[in-house]
Design a protein around this motif. Structure first.
Motif, PDB file in Angstrom:
ATOM      1  N   GLU A   1       0.862  -1.179   0.000  1.00  0.00           N
ATOM      2  CA  GLU A   1       0.000   0.000   0.000  1.00  0.00           C
ATOM      3  C   GLU A   1       0.900   1.232   0.000  1.00  0.00           C
ATOM      4  O   GLU A   1       1.801   1.339   0.827  1.00  0.00           O
ATOM      5  N   PHE A   2       0.636   2.159  -0.899  1.00  0.00           N
ATOM      6  CA  PHE A   2       1.444   3.371  -0.993  1.00  0.00           C
ATOM      7  C   PHE A   2       0.921   4.422  -0.022  1.00  0.00           C
ATOM      8  O   PHE A   2      -0.258   4.767  -0.055  1.00  0.00           O
ATOM      9  N   ASP A   3       1.817   4.918   0.821  1.00  0.00           N
ATOM     10  CA  ASP A   3       1.448   6.037   1.687  1.00  0.00           C
ATOM     11  C   ASP A   3       1.593   7.333   0.892  1.00  0.00           C
ATOM     12  O   ASP A   3       1.878   7.319  -0.302  1.00  0.00           O
ATOM     13  N   LYS A   4       1.390   8.468   1.562  1.00  0.00           N
ATOM     14  CA  LYS A   4       1.418   9.771   0.890  1.00  0.00           C
ATOM     15  C   LYS A   4       2.773  10.028   0.233  1.00  0.00           C
ATOM     16  O   LYS A   4       2.835  10.491  -0.914  1.00  0.00           O
ATOM     17  N   ILE A   5       3.849   9.702   0.916  1.00  0.00           N
ATOM     18  CA  ILE A   5       5.193   9.951   0.388  1.00  0.00           C
ATOM     19  C   ILE A   5       5.474   9.047  -0.814  1.00  0.00           C
ATOM     20  O   ILE A   5       5.973   9.500  -1.844  1.00  0.00           O
ATOM     21  N   PHE A   6       5.147   7.775  -0.689  1.00  0.00           N
ATOM     22  CA  PHE A   6       5.424   6.855  -1.788  1.00  0.00           C
ATOM     23  C   PHE A   6       4.523   7.137  -2.989  1.00  0.00           C
ATOM     24  O   PHE A   6       4.927   6.944  -4.132  1.00  0.00           O
ATOM     25  N   THR A   7       3.314   7.612  -2.740  1.00  0.00           N
ATOM     26  CA  THR A   7       2.431   8.011  -3.845  1.00  0.00           C
ATOM     27  C   THR A   7       3.051   9.167  -4.609  1.00  0.00           C
ATOM     28  O   THR A   7       3.044   9.188  -5.843  1.00  0.00           O
ATOM     29  N   GLY A   8       3.607  10.137  -3.884  1.00  0.00           N
ATOM     30  CA  GLY A   8       4.305  11.254  -4.531  1.00  0.00           C
ATOM     31  C   GLY A   8       5.514  10.783  -5.322  1.00  0.00           C
ATOM     32  O   GLY A   8       5.769  11.264  -6.426  1.00  0.00           O
ATOM     33  N   TYR A   9       6.252   9.823  -4.759  1.00  0.00           N
ATOM     34  CA  TYR A   9       7.417   9.282  -5.465  1.00  0.00           C
ATOM     35  C   TYR A   9       6.977   8.559  -6.737  1.00  0.00           C
ATOM     36  O   TYR A   9       7.613   8.675  -7.783  1.00  0.00           O
ATOM     37  N   ASN A  10       5.868   7.839  -6.651  1.00  0.00           N
ATOM     38  CA  ASN A  10       5.376   7.141  -7.835  1.00  0.00           C
ATOM     39  C   ASN A  10       4.900   8.113  -8.907  1.00  0.00           C
ATOM     40  O   ASN A  10       4.953   7.807 -10.098  1.00  0.00           O
ATOM     41  N   GLU A  11       4.440   9.296  -8.507  1.00  0.00           N
ATOM     42  CA  GLU A  11       4.068  10.316  -9.496  1.00  0.00           C
ATOM     43  C   GLU A  11       5.294  10.754 -10.303  1.00  0.00           C
ATOM     44  O   GLU A  11       5.187  10.998 -11.502  1.00  0.00           O
ATOM     45  N   ILE A  12       6.446  10.856  -9.644  1.00  0.00           N
ATOM     46  CA  ILE A  12       7.691  11.154 -10.364  1.00  0.00           C
ATOM     47  C   ILE A  12       7.963  10.052 -11.385  1.00  0.00           C
ATOM     48  O   ILE A  12       8.338  10.324 -12.528  1.00  0.00           O
ATOM     49  N   GLN A  13       7.745   8.809 -10.975  1.00  0.00           N
ATOM     50  CA  GLN A  13       7.974   7.681 -11.888  1.00  0.00           C
ATOM     51  C   GLN A  13       7.008   7.728 -13.071  1.00  0.00           C
ATOM     52  O   GLN A  13       7.396   7.496 -14.211  1.00  0.00           O
ATOM     53  N   LYS A  14       5.760   8.046 -12.805  1.00  0.00           N
ATOM     54  CA  LYS A  14       4.759   8.105 -13.876  1.00  0.00           C
ATOM     55  C   LYS A  14       5.088   9.194 -14.886  1.00  0.00           C
ATOM     56  O   LYS A  14       4.867   9.017 -16.083  1.00  0.00           O
ATOM     57  N   ARG A  15       5.638  10.316 -14.417  1.00  0.00           N
ATOM     58  CA  ARG A  15       6.008  11.397 -15.334  1.00  0.00           C
ATOM     59  C   ARG A  15       7.138  10.983 -16.272  1.00  0.00           C
ATOM     60  O   ARG A  15       7.288  11.558 -17.344  1.00  0.00           O
TER      61      ARG A  15
END
Length: 158
Positions: free
Chosen positions: A84-98
């Motif tokens: 489960e992605f927390d707030k920080i990991f969700t933000g990190y995954n947004e960098i990956q998606k970009r």
């Protein structure tokens, strides 16, 4: 005289077989195989994300983006992508998606994280690191970040 008769159920059977074969051929022709989607186009450059087996491969991967790094990683560690992605990991995954990557597909997977010191980051105060996440010889994520408290983090692109 030779007479051959077909029952309606036989015709239906052959029709289903023909439709199944047509669907299979379409899938083979238009759906890429696993691992073929391992290149991304960035401007006029094709970035290769697979075939990253050795230290030299990882350094060559970073050079595709223009980064020069130390010859040995500062850290090589096995990490687990959280279920489960927390707030920080969700933000990190947004960098990956970009940058065309997504860590959601690798939840609960153990991956290797390699950290290299970047030697050619212009305008940075302090040390800059490049992190690469590798799963089965394929780069699945990563970033370039500053070790400074008021630093930065972004994808592989300069």
């Amino acid at each position: 005289m030779f007479i051959y008769s077909l029952r309606a159920s036989t015709l239906k059977f052959f029709a289903v077989i023909c439709v199944a074969l047509a669907t299979l051929i379409t899938l083979i022709a238009f759906v890429p195989a696993y691992g073929e989607g391992s290149t991304a186009v960035s401007g006029d450059l094709k970035i290769k994300y697979d075939g990253v087996k050795t230290n030299e491969d990882r350094i060559a991967f970073l050079r595709q983006f223009g980064w020069e790094v130390q010859t040995e990683p500062k850290e090589s560690v096995e990490v687990t992508i959280p279920a489960e992605f927390d707030k920080i990991f969700t933000g990190y995954n947004e960098i990956q998606k970009r940058q065309g990557l997504d860590l959601s597909d690798y939840k609960k997977k153990k991956v290797m994280r390699y950290t290299y010191e970047v030697t050619n980051y212009e305008g940075a105060n302090g040390t800059v690191y490049a992190n690469i996440l590798v799963y089965r010889n394929k780069v699945i994520g990563g970033d370039v970040c500053s070790a400074d408290v008021t630093g930065f983090i972004h994808g592989f692109e300069k």
